[in-house]
Write an enzyme that holds these catalytic residues in place. Structure first.
Site: not given
Length: 338
Positions: A154, A129
C-alpha cells in the site's frame, strides 16, 4: 476561482466529507466512486444519500481502471480541478490482495493523470499517505526527507503516485499536489480502522486486538481538519521552486509545479491513551488482546506540518477527546438506534 471539481472516491470516508464541505462553499462537484465491496457498500451509499440531491453534485459509478469510461467522463464535462481520493485502502489487506492495489492505485491513477493532462486541468490534487515514511524513524516526519523505504505494498503504491505525478508535472507541466494524510478518524469513518473496530467490539462485549502490545503512537487527525487542509490547497496552484537544487534534491518541492504536504494533527497519541479515552467516552472497559506487531505496520507516525501551515495557514483544531466523542455519537446514532 475554478469551480468545476472532480472528486474521485466521493463515496469514501474523506471523499464524502470533502464533497459536502465543497458543496457548502458553492462548488460544482462531479463525484466518482466504484462502490467496491472492500467494506460495507451500504455505508458508502448512506454517505452519498447526504449529498446526492444537491443540484450542484453529479455522481458516476466508475472505476478509475476503466480507461474508456474515464475518457468519456472527461470528454462530457468541464473539469477545472481533480481531487483524487479513490484508492484501495488498508495496509493489511495489501498483504493478501496485492492486485487490487496495483489496479486501483497505479493503473487507475495513471488513467486519471492521462485524462487530466489531455483536458489541461488547472490542478491535480491527490491523496498520498503517512505510510510512505515506512522505515523512517526521524520524527516528526518531514516532506523534505527521503521516503524510499516503504514497508507495505500500500505504501509503495502511494509513493509511486508521488513519483508518477512528478513525471507528469515535468513532461506536461501539469500542476500536481500530493497530500500525505495521517490516521484520519471521525464520523462516517471506515469500518476497518482502529477506532471503528474498537468501538464496535466494546459495545458488543468482544475483545479488541492491540498490536505491538500497545506500544504504538499515531498522529490521529480528525476528519474536519483533514477536509479543511484539502480545501485550502485546492486553489493553491503549486509553483516551481526556483531554489531547487539538482545536486541536493528536495523531495517535497521541485523545479516543476509540484508539491507534497503532510496533513496531520502534529500531536501523536499513544494507542493505550487513545483506548482509555474511548472507554471513558463509551462508559465501558474493553477486553484487551495484546498481540505482536503486524507485518507492514510501523510503530509511530508524527507529522511535521510546517510547510502546509506556511502555504495556507493550516492548523488542526480538533483535540482527540472531542474527535472520539463525535465519532462515538455518530456510531450510536447510525448503528445503535436503527
Amino acid at each position: 476561482m475554478p469551480n468545476h471539481i472532480l472528486v474521485t472516491g466521493a463515496a469514501g470516508f474523506i471523499g464524502f466529507h470533502l464533497c459536502r464541505h465543497l458543496l457548502d462553499h458553492n462548488r460544482q462537484i462531479i463525484g466518482l466512486d466504484n462502490l467496491n465491496d472492500y467494506y460495507d457498500v451500504n455505508l458508502k451509499k448512506d454517505r452519498l444519500v447526504q449529498i446526492e440531491n444537491d443540484h450542484r453534485f453529479t455522481f458516476y459509478q466508475i472505476d478509475l481502471a476503466d480507461q474508456s469510461a474515464m475518457e468519456e467522463l472527461f470528454a462530457s464535462h468541464d473539469i477545472d480541478i481533480v481531487i483524487n481520493l479513490a484508492a484501495q485502502a488498508g495496509v493489511r489487506y495489501s498483504l493478501t490482495n496485492p492486485d487490487a492495489y496495483v489496479q486501483s492505485n497505479v493503473v487507475g491513477f495513471v488513467n486519471l493523470l492521462e485524462c487530466a493532462r489531455k483536458k489541461k486541468i488547472k490542478h491535480m490534487v491527490f491523496a498520498s499517505s503517512s505510510s510512505v515514511y515506512g522505515a523512517n524513524t526521524k520524527m516528526p516526519f518531514s516532506v523534505h526527507d527521503n521516503v524510499d523505504h516503504p514497508v507495505s505494498l500500500y505504501a509503495a503504491t502511494k509513493k509511486s503516485n508521488e513519483l508518477i505525478a512528478h513525471s507528469y508535472s515535468h513532461i506536461y507541466h501539469l500542476p500536481c499536489t500530493g497530500l500525505r494524510f495521517f490516521t484520519v478518524y471521525g464520523p462516517w469513518g471506515r469500518p476497518d480502522m482502529a477506532l471503528f473496530l474498537f468501538t464496535r467490539a466494546i459495545y458488543a462485549g468482544e475483545p479488541i486486538d492491540i498490536f505491538n502490545h500497545g506500544k504504538m503512537k499515531r498522529d490521529f487527525t480528525y476528519i474536519d481538519d483533514i477536509v479543511q487542509g484539502v480545501a485550502s490547497i485546492i486553489d493553491q496552484i503549486p509553483q516551481p521552486n526556483e531554489h531547487w537544487l539538482s545536486d541536493q534534491p528536495d523531495p517535497g518541492t521541485s523545479y516543476v509545479p509540484y508539491r507534497i504536504y503532510n496533513i496531520g494533527n502534529n500531536s501523536p497519541i499513544e494507542l493505550m491513551h487513545f483506548i482509555e479515552i474511548l472507554e471513558s467516552t463509551i462508559g465501558k472497559k474493553a477486553e484487551k488482546n495484546f498481540m505482536e506487531m503486524q507485518a507492514g505496520d510501523v510503530p509511530a507516525t508524527y507529522a511535521n506540518i510546517n510547510d502546509i501551515y506556511e502555504a495556507v495557514g493550516f492548523k488542526p483544531e480538533t483535540d482527540i477527546q472531542t474527535g472520539i466523542q463525535m465519532f462515538v455519537q455518530w456510531y450510536q446514532e447510525y448503528y445503535l438506534r436503527k
